[in-house]
Design a protein around this motif. Structure first.
Motif, PDB file in Angstrom:
ATOM      1  N   VAL A  32      15.008  71.940  -0.066  1.00  0.00           N
ATOM      2  CA  VAL A  32      16.127  72.637   0.532  1.00  0.00           C
ATOM      3  C   VAL A  32      15.648  73.953   1.093  1.00  0.00           C
ATOM      4  O   VAL A  32      14.751  74.577   0.554  1.00  0.00           O
ATOM      5  N   GLY A  33      16.208  74.380   2.187  1.00  0.00           N
ATOM      6  CA  GLY A  33      15.892  75.683   2.740  1.00  0.00           C
ATOM      7  C   GLY A  33      17.170  76.436   3.021  1.00  0.00           C
ATOM      8  O   GLY A  33      18.240  75.853   3.084  1.00  0.00           O
ATOM      9  N   ILE A  34      17.073  77.746   3.186  1.00  0.00           N
ATOM     10  CA  ILE A  34      18.244  78.554   3.473  1.00  0.00           C
ATOM     11  C   ILE A  34      18.003  79.303   4.765  1.00  0.00           C
ATOM     12  O   ILE A  34      17.047  80.061   4.878  1.00  0.00           O
ATOM     13  N   GLY A  35      18.855  79.095   5.769  1.00  0.00           N
ATOM     14  CA  GLY A  35      18.709  79.762   7.050  1.00  0.00           C
ATOM     15  C   GLY A  35      19.296  81.166   7.013  1.00  0.00           C
ATOM     16  O   GLY A  35      19.794  81.642   6.001  1.00  0.00           O
ATOM     17  N   THR A  36      19.282  81.837   8.151  1.00  0.00           N
ATOM     18  CA  THR A  36      19.815  83.189   8.226  1.00  0.00           C
ATOM     19  C   THR A  36      21.195  83.198   8.859  1.00  0.00           C
ATOM     20  O   THR A  36      21.659  84.202   9.338  1.00  0.00           O
ATOM     21  N   TYR A  37      21.860  82.062   8.890  1.00  0.00           N
ATOM     22  CA  TYR A  37      23.218  82.001   9.406  1.00  0.00           C
ATOM     23  C   TYR A  37      24.173  82.572   8.355  1.00  0.00           C
ATOM     24  O   TYR A  37      23.839  82.660   7.180  1.00  0.00           O
ATOM     25  N   PRO A  38      25.400  82.955   8.760  1.00  0.00           N
ATOM     26  CA  PRO A  38      26.337  83.530   7.791  1.00  0.00           C
ATOM     27  C   PRO A  38      26.999  82.465   6.937  1.00  0.00           C
ATOM     28  O   PRO A  38      28.194  82.508   6.672  1.00  0.00           O
ATOM     29  N   MET A  39      26.255  81.470   6.525  1.00  0.00           N
ATOM     30  CA  MET A  39      26.735  80.436   5.616  1.00  0.00           C
ATOM     31  C   MET A  39      25.505  79.691   5.130  1.00  0.00           C
ATOM     32  O   MET A  39      24.408  79.951   5.572  1.00  0.00           O
ATOM     33  N   VAL A  40      25.687  78.757   4.213  1.00  0.00           N
ATOM     34  CA  VAL A  40      24.560  77.954   3.753  1.00  0.00           C
ATOM     35  C   VAL A  40      24.273  76.898   4.804  1.00  0.00           C
ATOM     36  O   VAL A  40      24.963  75.899   4.913  1.00  0.00           O
ATOM     37  N   SER A  41      23.254  77.136   5.589  1.00  0.00           N
ATOM     38  CA  SER A  41      22.884  76.186   6.636  1.00  0.00           C
ATOM     39  C   SER A  41      22.164  74.989   6.048  1.00  0.00           C
ATOM     40  O   SER A  41      22.358  73.861   6.484  1.00  0.00           O
ATOM     41  N   ILE A  42      21.324  75.252   5.063  1.00  0.00           N
ATOM     42  CA  ILE A  42      20.530  74.212   4.421  1.00  0.00           C
ATOM     43  C   ILE A  42      20.612  74.440   2.924  1.00  0.00           C
ATOM     44  O   ILE A  42      20.420  75.558   2.456  1.00  0.00           O
ATOM     45  N   GLY A  43      20.923  73.421   2.160  1.00  0.00           N
ATOM     46  CA  GLY A  43      21.048  73.647   0.730  1.00  0.00           C
ATOM     47  C   GLY A  43      21.464  72.410  -0.023  1.00  0.00           C
ATOM     48  O   GLY A  43      21.101  71.294   0.340  1.00  0.00           O
ATOM     49  N   PHE A  44      22.231  72.595  -1.069  1.00  0.00           N
ATOM     50  CA  PHE A  44      22.656  71.480  -1.907  1.00  0.00           C
ATOM     51  C   PHE A  44      23.961  71.833  -2.597  1.00  0.00           C
ATOM     52  O   PHE A  44      24.338  73.000  -2.728  1.00  0.00           O
ATOM     53  N   ASN A  45      24.662  70.803  -2.994  1.00  0.00           N
ATOM     54  CA  ASN A  45      25.834  71.005  -3.832  1.00  0.00           C
ATOM     55  C   ASN A  45      25.673  70.121  -5.070  1.00  0.00           C
ATOM     56  O   ASN A  45      24.562  69.706  -5.387  1.00  0.00           O
ATOM     57  N   VAL A  48      24.825  66.259  -3.394  1.00  0.00           N
ATOM     58  CA  VAL A  48      24.001  66.007  -2.203  1.00  0.00           C
ATOM     59  C   VAL A  48      23.098  67.199  -1.941  1.00  0.00           C
ATOM     60  O   VAL A  48      23.474  68.343  -2.188  1.00  0.00           O
ATOM     61  N   ALA A  49      21.912  66.909  -1.434  1.00  0.00           N
ATOM     62  CA  ALA A  49      21.007  67.965  -0.986  1.00  0.00           C
ATOM     63  C   ALA A  49      20.506  67.615   0.407  1.00  0.00           C
ATOM     64  O   ALA A  49      20.352  66.444   0.739  1.00  0.00           O
ATOM     65  N   TRP A  50      20.289  68.637   1.215  1.00  0.00           N
ATOM     66  CA  TRP A  50      19.904  68.368   2.611  1.00  0.00           C
ATOM     67  C   TRP A  50      18.974  69.450   3.133  1.00  0.00           C
ATOM     68  O   TRP A  50      18.901  70.559   2.622  1.00  0.00           O
ATOM     69  N   SER A  51      18.264  69.113   4.176  1.00  0.00           N
ATOM     70  CA  SER A  51      17.393  70.066   4.845  1.00  0.00           C
ATOM     71  C   SER A  51      17.243  69.647   6.299  1.00  0.00           C
ATOM     72  O   SER A  51      17.775  68.624   6.727  1.00  0.00           O
ATOM     73  N   HIS A  52      16.524  70.448   7.058  1.00  0.00           N
ATOM     74  CA  HIS A  52      16.390  70.199   8.496  1.00  0.00           C
ATOM     75  C   HIS A  52      14.938  70.296   8.953  1.00  0.00           C
ATOM     76  O   HIS A  52      14.123  71.005   8.354  1.00  0.00           O
ATOM     77  N   THR A  53      14.626  69.593  10.023  1.00  0.00           N
ATOM     78  CA  THR A  53      13.398  69.802  10.781  1.00  0.00           C
ATOM     79  C   THR A  53      13.784  69.939  12.244  1.00  0.00           C
ATOM     80  O   THR A  53      14.877  69.532  12.648  1.00  0.00           O
ATOM     81  N   VAL A  54      12.906  70.489  13.046  1.00  0.00           N
ATOM     82  CA  VAL A  54      13.207  70.655  14.465  1.00  0.00           C
ATOM     83  C   VAL A  54      13.169  69.295  15.158  1.00  0.00           C
ATOM     84  O   VAL A  54      12.191  68.563  15.057  1.00  0.00           O
ATOM     85  N   PHE A 150      29.260  70.169   5.458  1.00  0.00           N
ATOM     86  CA  PHE A 150      28.089  69.844   4.646  1.00  0.00           C
ATOM     87  C   PHE A 150      28.334  70.249   3.183  1.00  0.00           C
ATOM     88  O   PHE A 150      28.019  69.507   2.256  1.00  0.00           O
ATOM     89  N   ALA A 151      28.868  71.437   3.001  1.00  0.00           N
ATOM     90  CA  ALA A 151      29.049  71.974   1.653  1.00  0.00           C
ATOM     91  C   ALA A 151      30.010  71.126   0.828  1.00  0.00           C
ATOM     92  O   ALA A 151      29.918  71.097  -0.408  1.00  0.00           O
ATOM     93  N   LEU A 168      25.219  70.760  15.293  1.00  0.00           N
ATOM     94  CA  LEU A 168      23.841  71.148  15.005  1.00  0.00           C
ATOM     95  C   LEU A 168      23.073  71.321  16.315  1.00  0.00           C
ATOM     96  O   LEU A 168      22.895  70.358  17.062  1.00  0.00           O
ATOM     97  N   PRO A 169      22.604  72.522  16.611  1.00  0.00           N
ATOM     98  CA  PRO A 169      22.076  72.797  17.946  1.00  0.00           C
ATOM     99  C   PRO A 169      20.707  72.221  18.260  1.00  0.00           C
ATOM    100  O   PRO A 169      20.431  71.875  19.405  1.00  0.00           O
ATOM    101  N   TRP A 170      19.805  72.084  17.231  1.00  0.00           N
ATOM    102  CA  TRP A 170      18.442  71.670  17.574  1.00  0.00           C
ATOM    103  C   TRP A 170      17.668  71.046  16.416  1.00  0.00           C
ATOM    104  O   TRP A 170      16.438  71.052  16.419  1.00  0.00           O
ATOM    105  N   VAL A 171      18.373  70.505  15.409  1.00  0.00           N
ATOM    106  CA  VAL A 171      17.646  70.022  14.235  1.00  0.00           C
ATOM    107  C   VAL A 171      18.005  68.603  13.824  1.00  0.00           C
ATOM    108  O   VAL A 171      19.106  68.119  14.065  1.00  0.00           O
ATOM    109  N   ASN A 172      17.025  67.948  13.193  1.00  0.00           N
ATOM    110  CA  ASN A 172      17.249  66.725  12.430  1.00  0.00           C
ATOM    111  C   ASN A 172      17.823  67.107  11.069  1.00  0.00           C
ATOM    112  O   ASN A 172      17.697  68.256  10.632  1.00  0.00           O
ATOM    113  N   THR A 173      18.396  66.142  10.383  1.00  0.00           N
ATOM    114  CA  THR A 173      18.835  66.348   9.005  1.00  0.00           C
ATOM    115  C   THR A 173      18.220  65.269   8.120  1.00  0.00           C
ATOM    116  O   THR A 173      18.228  64.090   8.487  1.00  0.00           O
TER     117      THR A 173
END
Length: 546
Positions: A32-45, A48-54, A150-151, A168-173
């Motif tokens: 899992v990763g955490i982006g710099t958006y004002p919410m959890v862009s990448i994470g888990f609950n 479910v857990a998720w992440s992104h690649t370009v 997602f959350a 999602l502007p530019w990523v795989n999930t």
């Protein structure tokens, strides 16, 4: 299960993620990763857990405009002239004296979008042609809604549905849920164009050549039928809807290392996907490394959290594994006196390399300097790329070709000279050479550059990887947030490293704390449940009010 190795700048905003592996079954682990958006862009609950690649999808197209005779601000569409629109914009900037200075610029636009000039690509505005850009992400604020959905997801199927608004502007999930299902999907913002339309709408030859040379898709703006399709299923006219984007739900594993969706899993087939989403090329050695190491790891038996972590931090150098046998064989076969002193010394140093990029690996920096230039030698590979064998090819060195061999030896000569000029021994340990650039604290770093195919990818943000110098290999980009997650009866169990530290304040004791942990390959358990968060809280609560 998913292994995450996010790939961010070590200063500034987070950008994108690196290797991700999802293998559900006996144990569901996810990176899992955490982006710099004002919410959890990448994470888990809890489930479910998720992440992104370009994603390799295209986000815009250029249009080549045929200008009307005698009027450079009018262009033809189906033989009829259309007038461009003009809009003046102004911006206050500091002048030479430091006082505000208002700058004005006229923005010209066509039906295809604003006009652009890209001299390096040969795209200019003259009396005959001009170029316009249509951006698929214009006005895209939908990611906020997607992140909230997602959350709330309770399964990977829920997660996939959350993509439907094309936010999602530019990523795989990549994702995994506690039921044992893995998912890969690329439902990102992509212009809706099919292969036939791309063929029909080719512009002039120089502009058309940019698609392969620079990844720029230029269309013929003189034809109205070169507009993006408008599928009624798409919530955004002109974008490919979720129903026609690649998705894979699997009970074994999926992976992506910023390459095409086609290399999600050897057994996964996709049909009817637009070339705008991706093609059959393998751009990154890390893709080949992942597709090699995953089956090997599975072959060793049941996976655990720590087994996944160990796999990532083995720091295997993929290109070294497919290149070094031929290079060392050539070193052994070279007649006495045939090699320069530099090549002879380079051979000796590389013979002792363990083909890894660990702190104690000797000669890894020399191979990196060698392969930095040798990889660009025409026809350098003994076995060229074969679409039927994308993992195994290309491979080897074509040392039976005198012209190629001469250039290979020259690359080795230059690598030896570069390392010595920088002041390092050819067989120095990587840990004595590779350090962070964000601090002068000499923290040794394991991992390797993109072009050598180390899953634990480190490097610099320069357009081209820079050679070693007197400061060594100074890293400011790469593996930044690494996390593995497994689920128990209560919820997720996560272990992670925030590589570059928990504070952006250089004076803080937490500025480099995690960087030292990364160097030592020490992972930390992250809190999820309220009582665990309370125990690990540092500082005061920050409460946001409307």
């Amino acid at each position: 299960m998913l292994l995450g190795n996010p790939h961010f700048p070590w200063s500034g905003p987070n950008r994108f993620y690196e290797l991700h592996l999802t293998i559900p079954g006996q144990m569901d682990v996810m990176g899992v990763g955490i982006g710099t958006y004002p919410m959890v862009s990448i994470g888990f609950n809890k489930d479910v857990a998720w992440s992104h690649t370009v994603s390799t999808g295209k986000r815009f197209t250029l249009y080549e405009l045929t200008l009307a005779d005698g009027d450079p601000t009018s262009y033809l569409v189906d033989g009829k002239p259309e007038k461009m629109s003009a809009r003046k914009v102004s911006l206050a900037l500091p002048g030479p004296d430091g006082k505000p200075q208002v700058m004005e610029h006229t923005v010209w636009s066509s039906r295809w979008g604003p006009l652009v000039i890209i001299p390096r690509a040969g795209l200019t505005w003259n009396t005959k042609t001009a170029y316009a850009l249509r951006d698929a992400n214009t006005g895209n604020t939908r990611m906020m809604d997607a992140a909230i959905a997602f959350a709330h997801a309770k399964s990977v199927q829920d997660l996939h549905k959350a993509h439907a608004n094309l936010g999602l502007p530019w990523v795989n999930t990549l994702a995994a849920d506690r039921s044992g299902t893995a998912m890969y999907t690329d439902v990102s913002v992509v212009p809706d164009l099919d292969a036939a339309q791309l063929e029909r709408c080719v512009p002039s030859k120089p502009a058309a050549a940019l698609r392969n040379a620079a990844g720029l898709v230029v269309l013929n703006g003189a034809r109205a039928d070169c507009a993006w399709h408008s599928d009624s299923r798409s919530p955004v006219p002109g974008l490919i809807p979720i129903e026609r984007m690649p998705v894979a739900f699997r009970g074994d594993w999926v992976q992506n290392s910023n390459d095409s969706y086609l290399y999600t899993h050897p057994g996964q087939k996709f049909e009817g996907i637009s070339p705008m989403v991706g093609d059959a090329s393998v751009q990154r050695p890390r893709t080949r490394a992942g597709l090699t190491e995953i089956p090997e790891m599975l072959g060793r038996g049941k996976l655990t959290l720590h087994a996944i972590q160990d796999q990532l931090f083995q720091n295997r150098n993929f290109m070294g594994s497919v290149i070094m046998p031929d290079l060392l064989a050539a070193c052994e076969k070279a007649p006495a006196g045939a090699l320069s002193p530099e090549s002879r010394d380079g051979c000796a140093a590389l013979k002792g390399w363990d083909l890894r990029n660990n702190l104690n690996s000797r000669g890894a920096h020399l191979f990196q300097e060698f392969w930095r230039t040798a990889r660009n030698i025409p026809s350098v590979y003994r076995v060229p790329f074969d679409l039927k064998e994308p993992v195994a090819t290309p491979a080897g060195l074509k040392m039976n070709d005198p012209a190629v061999a001469a250039k290979v030896w020259q690359s080795l000569d230059n690598a030896v000279k570069t390392v010595r000029t920088a002041g390092f021994a050819l067989d120095a340990t990587l840990g004595s050479v590779q350090h962070p650039d964000i601090t002068e604290e000499p923290i040794p770093l394991h991992g390797g550059y993109e072009f050598v195919g180390v899953l634990n990818n480190l490097g610099r943000q320069d357009p081209e990887p820079q050679p070693i110098n007197a400061r060594g290999l100074r890293i400011d980009y790469g593996t930044s947030y690494v996390q593995t997650v497994t689920f128990d009866a209560r919820g997720p169990v996560a272990e992670a490293i925030l590589t570059y530290g928990q504070s952006t304040d250089p004076a803080s004791p937490h500025a480099n704390d995690q960087l030292r942990e990364f160097s030592a390959k020490r992972w930390h358990r992250l809190p999820f449940h309220a009582e665990d968060i309370a125990k690990q809280r540092v500082g005061k609560d920050l409460t946001l009010v409307r």
